[in-house]
Structures are given as C-alpha cells and as structure tokens.
Design an enzyme around this catalytic site. Structure first.
Site, mmCIF file in Angstrom:
data_model
loop_
_atom_site.group_PDB
_atom_site.id
_atom_site.type_symbol
_atom_site.label_atom_id
_atom_site.label_comp_id
_atom_site.label_asym_id
_atom_site.label_seq_id
_atom_site.Cartn_x
_atom_site.Cartn_y
_atom_site.Cartn_z
ATOM 1 N N CYS A 2 -20.950 -26.948 6.507
ATOM 2 C CA CYS A 2 -22.064 -26.878 5.824
ATOM 3 C C CYS A 2 -22.173 -26.164 4.515
ATOM 4 O O CYS A 2 -21.229 -25.215 4.416
ATOM 5 C CB CYS A 2 -23.262 -26.710 6.789
ATOM 6 S SG CYS A 2 -23.345 -27.694 8.255
ATOM 7 N N ASP A 104 -23.319 -25.893 18.725
ATOM 8 C CA ASP A 104 -22.916 -24.470 18.688
ATOM 9 C C ASP A 104 -23.962 -23.668 17.708
ATOM 10 O O ASP A 104 -24.115 -22.366 18.117
ATOM 11 C CB ASP A 104 -21.544 -24.202 18.191
ATOM 12 C CG ASP A 104 -21.291 -25.086 16.756
ATOM 13 O OD1 ASP A 104 -22.210 -25.698 16.215
ATOM 14 O OD2 ASP A 104 -20.404 -24.650 16.113
ATOM 15 N N SER A 373 -5.014 -27.270 9.211
ATOM 16 C CA SER A 373 -4.065 -26.495 8.349
ATOM 17 C C SER A 373 -3.141 -25.492 9.194
ATOM 18 O O SER A 373 -3.569 -24.664 9.778
ATOM 19 C CB SER A 373 -4.777 -26.099 7.187
ATOM 20 O OG SER A 373 -3.864 -25.411 6.284
ATOM 21 N N GLY A 374 -1.942 -25.448 8.617
ATOM 22 C CA GLY A 374 -0.938 -24.376 9.022
ATOM 23 C C GLY A 374 -1.034 -23.014 8.335
ATOM 24 O O GLY A 374 -0.408 -22.189 8.382
#
Length: 602
Positions: A2, A104, A373-374
């Site tokens: 956000c 969460d 993503s790596g």
C-alpha cells in the site's frame, strides 16, 4: 502492499493537521493502492493518518485502513506483508486476544498493545507502519530489517510528517524543497540516492531495521536499531557448522522462505529469467505445493537470437516446473512512449529499474497483483563478481592503505604520468582498494569522487561529500565485522546496492503498476538460517546449492550460463530517445543514463 502517510503536530504551538494536505499526500500514491483509500484524524485534530490500499490478504472491508483497535486506543496505517501473521494470531488468541478481521494488519495492533516497541522482533516480512497511541500521545514508526518497504519523514520542529514516497511528502505542500547536496552527490556516485539521504534536506529515510518514536511536546527521538544485517552475519559466524553439507541446509531454508512468501488471497506469479535465482524459486513454488504457477518473462526485440535473449531458456525452465509461461516482448517505441511515465514514477532518480518496470507491466497485464522476484540471490549466495574481486584487491593493496595519503598520491602520480592510458577505475584502485569499503566504492560507483568535479558545482560537491562521509558510511554497513570475506561483501552489497537501488527500484516500478513484488531470498529469517554457512559459499558453491534446492534441480544449461543480469538495451534506446550517441562501454552507458535521469528529475 500500500501507500501510507500521516502527520503529527506534536508541539502545542503547531497548527492542527490540515486534512487537505493529508489527502494530497495520500492521493499522490494512488497507484500504490488502487483498491481503496482511507483517512482518519484524531479528535484533537493534531494527528492524521492516510492509506491507499492494494488488497492482498483479507480482501473485505474488514481489512481497510487506517485500522483501530477495539478499544480505540491504537490506530495503524501499514504498508507490506507479515508472512508469519497466522502463527502470531494463534499465539495471541491463546493469550486472550480477540480478532475482528483476517488481515495481517490487525496483528500489529494486538502486538503493539501487548509488547510496545519490542513487537518488531516478532515480525517476519516486509513492512513500514505507523501506530498512534491515543493514551500515551505517541506515534511509533518501524521499517523492516532489509528496508524492502520505503518510509520517509520530515520534521520541521513542530510537526512530524511521513509517507511511503518522497514525492508524496512534497505533494502535501508543507515540506520544503531545498536540495540536499548529499543526495545529489550520492546519486552521481552510485546511480541511486543512498539512505538516509534524499534529494531534499528536509526529507530523510527511516533507516532499515529501525524504529522512531514521536512524543507529544518533545517530538521525534533518534532512530533506534532493532535489526542489522552485519550483526546477524557476525553473530552467526561464531556458530558456523563444521563439515555439514550445505545442500540440505539451503534447501530447507529457502523452501521455508518460499512457503511463507506465497501467503495471499490472490494469485501469486513469478518474474522468470534464464538465471538460477528465479528458476530455483519456480522449482520451489512447485515443491511447496503452489498449484497455479504463472511465470512472466520479459524479452526485447533487440536481443532476439542473441545470448542476451532469456526467453528460450526461461521457457525450458517453465516447462520443467509445469508453469504457465507468458513472454512479453518490448521494443524501442514502447520504451519511448513509457519513458515520461518511468521518470515520473521514480520516487528518487535511479539508473536502474527500467527492467522491473517492464516486468511489472507485463505481470499486471495478465491480472497479477503479486509477483515473486529472485532479487537477493546474488547478495546472499555470493553470485556477483564483487565476491571474488574485492577480497583480491584488498589483499593485494592492503599495504597502500596503511600509510595515510599514500594511495591518493599514487593515484595522482599515475594519472599525471599516463593521463589517457589508465582508466579511472584502475587509478581508483590505488587510492581506495586497500580496504573493503574502499574496494566496494571502486567496484560499484558510477562516477568516482575525483571525477565528479566535471559534472557538479565544486561547492555542492564539497558539501555533499562532507555530508555523505562515504567510506565511513560503507564501513558502518559492515559493522560489527562479519569476519569472513564472503560475509563482508554480502553485508556491503545487501545494505547498499541492494537496498538503495534494487529494492527501491522494485518498489517504485512494481507499485507504479499496482503490483506487489515479493523477494523470498531477501528474508531476515533466511539470512539467520544461512549465515553460519555463508563462508562456504565461495566461488560457485552458494549458487550451485541454490540451483540444486528444488527437488528437480535446475539443468546444466541454466547453472553454467554466463551471468548477464536482468538487462535492457538501454544504450541503444537512450541514444535514439535522447538523440545522443550510444556509448560503447557499459560504464559509459550508466553514466550517460545517470545524467539523463538526474536532469529529467529536476
């Protein structure tokens, strides 16, 4: 994921929070949160919080923010994901806490009510948040250990303002725009503005792994550290395991991180290149039972049928692990059309991130709101050339660093004897490369300090370098000493290049498309698990262990492929887009692009 913002008029003489300013700041970040918006002002009018929402967990209105505790004492605005929130929730419920949502975010309210500032030690995830305590009249801010999520603030002595973006703070109209020489010089040195600086004197970054408490009457206290990459590497090095095989340890640790990072109420895809990091991530997605595997690969027309084209090998990886594979091809005309949007989306100037812009655009086009993503694999497993080069340079040139000024004198003498025959980087080795921070500066800098007088005003350069204290700051990122060469370079790469450039680029480029980018290899729990073994990741051992972590290992064609990075034909594109001759060398392209980006950023 956000955008958050807020303002606290902590001095009695300060004006009450301006709702219009709060909304202008919040709505500058609309792309970060296209699914909803919230704003809240305290009854006294001296505290205001804003939020733009990208709904990932608990898509209902119960997850909307700013969120209040049941008794109304605490209010939170939060950006990020807490990956262990279900475990935390069960523990809190066992202690009598009652929840009203499945988000969460609500975890943060209950933890802060119970533990105060110490609650940050319970969190696994990427986060930047602010919690208002109406009883104590305090505002508490915290940012995750790696600095995955951005958080900036400005304090004018009477009011404290914060936001997820520098441009958002400026959009509110109450923060001064006086340039900061440290930010300007830092950008020209590194190709990204080094934290805690920004381009503006009055705006700073909350340091990664730090919290700030703002009190009524007295204002903001100094940032307090609660986590440090170097400290973990130092402490865990003492517990280094003997001859235990690293393969099973790596497998278990990265699988655990992957499982945590797949937590979502929407589809989670992956950026897939032809490299080890993203390929291993896809294999681990399958291993932990993630059924809907969507892999997005970016291709460029200029790279077709060359070694730089990642699409064919990425397609093999996708087939190996049973993923739906989407290849999106970009070309010069789309770059030219997108360039104004790219520069506008950059919250601070960067010479990188264009690749992530296109990958994020492609992922959003197929309906994804989350992509893995790596990023971080090279920093953790020793994949960069810097892991070999820097220790070698330091060993060879250590003697020159013992005598103050000797390296600089040698550099000046060599430049006078052969001004055109020796490259600036080679000359810089003589001056800087006898220590790890100095060698890192030579390895990663775009412009070297002694080159900047050709592109910057002398007074600005002098002030900027004095404020930056570059070598001192680099040394701080590897303090306490991680002990081994591999871990020293890992600390430098993680707390500088990765934090100031790669993670920040992932944030602005992903958020510009309303896409949350998650990085399973940038995880503090993973770092803790692997730190005792990192000294054994020398050479190719670390990346080999990662390649073998999936139950079906990556094929030799991926493991033995020459490292190329996640490239974009920026030299050719920029030459046409900016009507400038494409420089022949990669370093020259970086410098030209740096100047272009800085000029465009104003």
């Amino acid at each position: 994921m956000c955008g958050i913002n807020g303002a606290y008029s902590y001095r009695p003489a300060a004006l009450e929070v301006d709702r219009g300013e709060l909304l202008a700041t919040r709505d500058q970040m609309t792309a970060r949160g296209p699914d909803g918006a919230g704003v809240w002002l305290s009854d006294c009018g001296r505290l205001g919080l804003g939020h733009r929402r990208l709904a990932i967990i608990d898509l209902s209105e119960a997850g909307a923010q700013p969120m209040h505790s049941a008794d109304g004492r605490f209010t939170v605005t939060f950006n990020g994901e807490i990956y262990n929130y279900l475990d935390l929730r069960r523990s809190l419920e066992a202690r009598g806490h009652i929840f009203r949502s499945h988000s969460d975010t609500e975890i943060l309210l209950h933890l802060y009510a119970e533990k105060g500032a110490e609650m940050v030690h319970d969190l696994r995830g990427m986060f930047a948040f602010a919690i208002w305590d109406a009883h104590a009249r305090t505002l508490f801010l915290a940012r995750d250990p790696y600095g995955i999520k951005p958080l900036y603030y400005a304090d004018d002595g009477g009011a404290f303002r914060f936001a997820s973006q520098v441009k958002a703070l400026l959009a509110g109209g109450a923060v001064a725009r006086e340039p900061d020489p440290a930010g300007i010089v830092g950008f020209h040195l590194w190709g990204a503005v080094p934290e805690p600086f920004t381009l503006y004197r009055d705006v700073k970054a909350v340091p990664a792994g730090h919290s700030i408490l703002v009190r009524e009457g007295s204002g903001a206290e100094a940032p307090v550290a609660f986590a440090s990459i170097a400290a973990v590497l130092c402490e865990r090095a003492r517990a280094a395991a003997g001859r235990q095989e690293i393969g099973p340890v790596v497998r278990d640790a990265v699988r655990d991180s992957m499982r945590a990072h797949l937590l979502a109420d929407v589809d989670v895809g992956i950026f897939l290149s032809a490299g080890i990091d993203s390929g291993a991530m896809l294999g681990l997605m399958r291993d932990v039972g993630h059924a809907r595997r969507i892999a997005v690969t970016v291709a460029f027309r200029e790279f077709r049928a060359t070694a730089e084209d990642e699409a064919p090998l990425a397609a093999e990886i996708a087939r190996l692990y049973g993923a739906r594979h989407i290849v999106r091809t970009f070309e010069k005309s789309e770059f030219e059309a997108d360039l104004p949007l790219i520069l506008d989306a950059m919250d601070q100037p960067s010479i990188d991130g264009v690749n992530t812009w296109f990958a994020s655009k492609a992922a959003r086009e197929v309906g994804l709101k989350v992509a893995l993503s790596g990023l971080g694999g090279d920093e953790l497993f020793g994949g960069y050339p810097s892991f070999r080069q820097i220790p070698r340079w330091v060993s060879f040139l250590k003697a020159a660093s013992v005598v103050p000024g000797a390296g600089r004198a040698a550099r000046v003498l060599a430049s006078r004897l052969a001004p055109a025959a020796v490259s600036p980087k080679a000359l810089a080795l003589l001056e800087y490369a006898g220590t790890f921070p100095g060698a890192y500066l030579v390895r990663r800098s775009v412009f070297l300090p002694f080159q900047l007088d050709t592109v910057l005003d002398p007074g600005l350069l002098r002030d900027g370098l004095a404020r930056l204290q570059t070598l001192k700051s680099l040394r701080a990122t590897m303090t306490p000493d991680p002990k081994t060469a591999v871990s020293r370079v890992s600390a430098l790469e993680s707390a500088n290049y990765m934090r100031n450039q790669l993670l920040r680029d992932a944030d602005w480029a992903g958020m510009a498309h309303g896409l949350e980018i998650r990085t399973p290899l940038v995880d503090f729990e993973l770092l803790k698990a692997l730190a005792p073994y990192q000294h054994r990741f020398r050479g190719v051992a670390g990346k080999q262990a990662l390649a073998e972590a999936p139950s079906v290992p990556l094929p030799d064609a991926v493991v033995n492929r020459s490292k190329s990075g996640f490239g974009v034909p920026i030299g050719a594109w920029l030459a046409r887009a900016a009507q400038m001759k494409a420089p022949a060398r990669k370093g020259d392209v970086s410098r030209a692009w740096a100047l272009h980006v800085y000029q465009a950023s104003g």
